[in-house]
Motif scaffolding. Sequence first.
Motif, PDB file in Angstrom:
ATOM      1  N   PHE A   1       0.821  -1.212   0.000  1.00  0.00           N
ATOM      2  CA  PHE A   1       0.000   0.000   0.000  1.00  0.00           C
ATOM      3  C   PHE A   1       0.858   1.266   0.000  1.00  0.00           C
ATOM      4  CE2 PHE A   1      -2.970  -3.112   1.628  1.00  0.00           C
ATOM      5  CZ  PHE A   1      -4.144  -2.776   0.969  1.00  0.00           C
ATOM      6  N   LEU A   2       2.150   1.115   0.402  1.00  0.00           N
ATOM      7  CA  LEU A   2       3.024   2.283   0.481  1.00  0.00           C
ATOM      8  C   LEU A   2       3.280   2.840  -0.918  1.00  0.00           C
ATOM      9  CD1 LEU A   2       5.598   0.951   3.097  1.00  0.00           C
ATOM     10  CD2 LEU A   2       3.577   2.354   3.503  1.00  0.00           C
ATOM     11  N   LEU A   3       3.745   4.048  -0.980  1.00  0.00           N
ATOM     12  CA  LEU A   3       4.028   4.725  -2.259  1.00  0.00           C
ATOM     13  C   LEU A   3       2.823   4.672  -3.197  1.00  0.00           C
ATOM     14  CD1 LEU A   3       7.665   3.442  -2.872  1.00  0.00           C
ATOM     15  CD2 LEU A   3       6.986   5.717  -2.090  1.00  0.00           C
ATOM     16  N   LEU A   4       1.696   5.079  -2.635  1.00  0.00           N
ATOM     17  CA  LEU A   4       0.439   5.160  -3.400  1.00  0.00           C
ATOM     18  C   LEU A   4       0.038   3.810  -4.008  1.00  0.00           C
ATOM     19  CD1 LEU A   4       1.182   8.535  -5.224  1.00  0.00           C
ATOM     20  CD2 LEU A   4      -0.297   8.199  -3.233  1.00  0.00           C
ATOM     21  N   GLY A   5       0.321   2.775  -3.279  1.00  0.00           N
ATOM     22  CA  GLY A   5      -0.099   1.441  -3.734  1.00  0.00           C
ATOM     23  C   GLY A   5       0.713   0.917  -4.898  1.00  0.00           C
ATOM     24  N   LEU A   6       1.925   1.438  -5.040  1.00  0.00           N
ATOM     25  CA  LEU A   6       2.775   1.035  -6.164  1.00  0.00           C
ATOM     26  C   LEU A   6       3.125  -0.457  -6.104  1.00  0.00           C
ATOM     27  CD1 LEU A   6       3.711   2.864  -8.442  1.00  0.00           C
ATOM     28  CD2 LEU A   6       5.979   2.910  -7.376  1.00  0.00           C
ATOM     29  N   GLY A   7       3.099  -1.011  -4.880  1.00  0.00           N
ATOM     30  CA  GLY A   7       3.429  -2.430  -4.737  1.00  0.00           C
ATOM     31  C   GLY A   7       2.459  -3.347  -5.471  1.00  0.00           C
ATOM     32  N   PHE A   8       1.236  -2.836  -5.693  1.00  0.00           N
ATOM     33  CA  PHE A   8       0.240  -3.645  -6.400  1.00  0.00           C
ATOM     34  C   PHE A   8       0.410  -3.601  -7.916  1.00  0.00           C
ATOM     35  CE2 PHE A   8      -1.946  -2.757  -2.364  1.00  0.00           C
ATOM     36  CZ  PHE A   8      -2.232  -4.056  -1.981  1.00  0.00           C
ATOM     37  N   ALA A   9       1.244  -2.649  -8.383  1.00  0.00           N
ATOM     38  CA  ALA A   9       1.412  -2.502  -9.843  1.00  0.00           C
ATOM     39  C   ALA A   9       1.950  -3.783 -10.469  1.00  0.00           C
ATOM     40  CB  ALA A   9       2.341  -1.335 -10.140  1.00  0.00           C
ATOM     41  N   GLY A  10       2.665  -4.560  -9.654  1.00  0.00           N
ATOM     42  CA  GLY A  10       3.211  -5.818 -10.165  1.00  0.00           C
ATOM     43  C   GLY A  10       2.128  -6.754 -10.683  1.00  0.00           C
ATOM     44  N   ILE A  11       0.932  -6.668 -10.112  1.00  0.00           N
ATOM     45  CA  ILE A  11      -0.169  -7.531 -10.566  1.00  0.00           C
ATOM     46  C   ILE A  11      -0.498  -7.234 -12.034  1.00  0.00           C
ATOM     47  CG2 ILE A  11      -2.610  -8.118 -10.201  1.00  0.00           C
ATOM     48  CD1 ILE A  11      -2.224  -7.424  -7.252  1.00  0.00           C
ATOM     49  N   LEU A  12      -0.309  -5.965 -12.414  1.00  0.00           N
ATOM     50  CA  LEU A  12      -0.602  -5.581 -13.795  1.00  0.00           C
ATOM     51  C   LEU A  12       0.579  -5.803 -14.735  1.00  0.00           C
ATOM     52  CD1 LEU A  12      -2.509  -2.218 -13.236  1.00  0.00           C
ATOM     53  CD2 LEU A  12      -3.475  -4.331 -14.111  1.00  0.00           C
ATOM     54  N   VAL A  13       1.769  -5.439 -14.273  1.00  0.00           N
ATOM     55  CA  VAL A  13       2.884  -5.391 -15.232  1.00  0.00           C
ATOM     56  C   VAL A  13       3.935  -6.481 -15.032  1.00  0.00           C
ATOM     57  CG1 VAL A  13       2.644  -2.918 -15.612  1.00  0.00           C
ATOM     58  CG2 VAL A  13       4.151  -3.720 -13.789  1.00  0.00           C
ATOM     59  N   GLN A  14       3.968  -7.098 -13.866  1.00  0.00           N
ATOM     60  CA  GLN A  14       5.002  -8.114 -13.639  1.00  0.00           C
ATOM     61  C   GLN A  14       4.698  -9.366 -14.467  1.00  0.00           C
ATOM     62  OE1 GLN A  14       5.405 -11.131 -11.700  1.00  0.00           O
ATOM     63  NE2 GLN A  14       7.641 -11.023 -11.657  1.00  0.00           N
ATOM     64  N   ARG A  15       5.720 -10.061 -14.882  1.00  0.00           N
ATOM     65  CA  ARG A  15       5.532 -11.211 -15.790  1.00  0.00           C
ATOM     66  C   ARG A  15       4.595 -12.270 -15.213  1.00  0.00           C
ATOM     67  NH1 ARG A  15       8.806 -12.923 -19.607  1.00  0.00           N
ATOM     68  NH2 ARG A  15       9.020 -14.994 -18.735  1.00  0.00           N
ATOM     69  N   GLU A  16       4.663 -12.449 -13.889  1.00  0.00           N
ATOM     70  CA  GLU A  16       3.844 -13.495 -13.262  1.00  0.00           C
ATOM     71  C   GLU A  16       2.703 -12.900 -12.424  1.00  0.00           C
ATOM     72  OE1 GLU A  16       7.221 -15.003 -11.343  1.00  0.00           O
ATOM     73  OE2 GLU A  16       7.643 -16.529 -12.859  1.00  0.00           O
ATOM     74  N   HIS A  17       2.378 -11.656 -12.716  1.00  0.00           N
ATOM     75  CA  HIS A  17       1.285 -10.962 -12.007  1.00  0.00           C
ATOM     76  C   HIS A  17       1.499 -10.996 -10.488  1.00  0.00           C
ATOM     77  CE1 HIS A  17      -1.051 -10.558 -15.693  1.00  0.00           C
ATOM     78  NE2 HIS A  17      -0.741 -11.809 -15.956  1.00  0.00           N
ATOM     79  N   ARG A  18       2.741 -10.808 -10.057  1.00  0.00           N
ATOM     80  CA  ARG A  18       3.035 -10.875  -8.624  1.00  0.00           C
ATOM     81  C   ARG A  18       3.247  -9.470  -8.061  1.00  0.00           C
ATOM     82  NH1 ARG A  18       7.954 -14.748  -8.292  1.00  0.00           N
ATOM     83  NH2 ARG A  18       7.578 -14.701  -6.050  1.00  0.00           N
ATOM     84  N   ALA A  19       2.526  -9.172  -6.978  1.00  0.00           N
ATOM     85  CA  ALA A  19       2.661  -7.879  -6.310  1.00  0.00           C
ATOM     86  C   ALA A  19       3.916  -7.911  -5.429  1.00  0.00           C
ATOM     87  CB  ALA A  19       1.418  -7.613  -5.462  1.00  0.00           C
ATOM     88  N   LEU A  20       4.201  -6.748  -4.810  1.00  0.00           N
ATOM     89  CA  LEU A  20       5.403  -6.650  -3.971  1.00  0.00           C
ATOM     90  C   LEU A  20       5.395  -7.699  -2.861  1.00  0.00           C
ATOM     91  CD1 LEU A  20       7.968  -5.084  -3.173  1.00  0.00           C
ATOM     92  CD2 LEU A  20       6.526  -3.591  -1.791  1.00  0.00           C
ATOM     93  N   HIS A  21       4.220  -7.858  -2.191  1.00  0.00           N
ATOM     94  CA  HIS A  21       4.159  -8.828  -1.089  1.00  0.00           C
ATOM     95  C   HIS A  21       4.316 -10.261  -1.595  1.00  0.00           C
ATOM     96  CE1 HIS A  21       0.018  -7.921  -2.392  1.00  0.00           C
ATOM     97  NE2 HIS A  21      -0.247  -9.177  -2.130  1.00  0.00           N
ATOM     98  N   ASP A  22       3.922 -10.504  -2.838  1.00  0.00           N
ATOM     99  CA  ASP A  22       4.147 -11.830  -3.431  1.00  0.00           C
ATOM    100  C   ASP A  22       5.634 -12.077  -3.648  1.00  0.00           C
ATOM    101  OD1 ASP A  22       1.574 -12.990  -3.772  1.00  0.00           O
ATOM    102  OD2 ASP A  22       1.175 -11.567  -5.387  1.00  0.00           O
ATOM    103  N   LEU A  23       6.315 -11.062  -4.159  1.00  0.00           N
ATOM    104  CA  LEU A  23       7.744 -11.208  -4.442  1.00  0.00           C
ATOM    105  C   LEU A  23       8.534 -11.430  -3.151  1.00  0.00           C
ATOM    106  CD1 LEU A  23       8.061  -8.393  -7.122  1.00  0.00           C
ATOM    107  CD2 LEU A  23       8.157 -10.848  -7.531  1.00  0.00           C
ATOM    108  N   ILE A  24       8.142 -10.718  -2.085  1.00  0.00           N
ATOM    109  CA  ILE A  24       8.856 -10.868  -0.811  1.00  0.00           C
ATOM    110  C   ILE A  24       8.585 -12.245  -0.201  1.00  0.00           C
ATOM    111  CG2 ILE A  24       9.056 -10.000   1.555  1.00  0.00           C
ATOM    112  CD1 ILE A  24       8.398  -7.202   0.450  1.00  0.00           C
ATOM    113  N   ALA A  25       7.316 -12.661  -0.231  1.00  0.00           N
ATOM    114  CA  ALA A  25       6.953 -13.934   0.416  1.00  0.00           C
ATOM    115  C   ALA A  25       7.201 -15.143  -0.479  1.00  0.00           C
ATOM    116  CB  ALA A  25       5.480 -13.892   0.837  1.00  0.00           C
TER     117      ALA A  25
END
Lengths: 161, 176
Positions: free
Chosen positions: B122-146
């Motif tokens: 949610f930090l940085l205006l929810g930028l961590g969720f952008a991974g769901i849209l643009v990351q190759r495996e649709h993984r958000a920041l919390h997905d990448l960490i965990a």
Amino acid sequence: MPILNGVDPLDGLRRAGKRVTDPLESLAQSVAQHVVELVVHAVDLNALLQQVDLDALLARVDVNEFLARVDVSALLDRVDVNEVLRRVDVDALVAETDLGAVIAQSSGGLATEALDAARSSAVGLDGFVDRWVGRVVRRRHPLPVAPPALLDAADHGGTQA
Amino acid sequence: MSGQAPGAGLETMQGHYAGSVSRFAAYVIDVAVSSGLFAAGLALVSYAAQVVTGHVIGWSRQDVLVAVLLAAWQLLYYGYSWASGGKTFGMAVLGVQVVRADGMIIDPWRGVLRALVFPLSFLLLGLGFAGILVQREHRALHDLIAGTAVVYSWDARSARLRFLSRSRPSAAGDAR
């Protein structure tokens, strides 16, 4: 009679008899083979089979006993069940048999229908958004569709994660 | 049979990376459910305290205790759900599930870790969720960490069979 100890006086006769019977036996076997072949060729098997009362024959067969001897596991091991199922037209099967009614009875009602519709819509929108994002960021290579462990299962109709 | 059956053409979606709409819809449901349960819990505590002490207890969002309780409750709700079965109530409704990045069933500790780092997205205006849209495996920041990913877990094929079986009586009716 100590001089005859360990010697059977009939051995000689037996050996002589065996020398005569062995060739006779093989001769009889070969004659029998030829006779059977001649008879089989001479007989019209189709006509013969037409005279057989199969119902009566089958009535005498104990199918349960026969099936009890079949190793079903070994039989199934030789069958590619996935290949067989792939050939089944499930839509036609459900539409034309009572299987559809069974599925409908066993799978909820309005709630399940709504859930299916909501999920399908969400998946459709997922694809729509993904396509647009792909255009905006100009993706050139296709993305992986599933994690490695699920990739094979996904390609073959999916499985529980 | 008119229209398209639910799940038609989706037979192979099970196990695929889940998209943004399904995940967002699941999150909205979870926020509603967890907030509702939390509010109900507070109301129950207030009622019990009133019965016992005779005093009315009021709760405020600005109250530090309420904020701490809410954070703990959210951690419990998401952490337990992900650690025990890989899905929250909302995810179960939308038919998506958290798995390990390699696709195997999630380890309980990963579920707890995912819940712990979830707020970071949610930090940085929810930028961590952008991974769901643009990351190759649709993984958000919390997905990448965990080390997790979210996949579709619902059986679209069953949905299609249900649709076909439901449409059968009406089709027979039309024929008559």
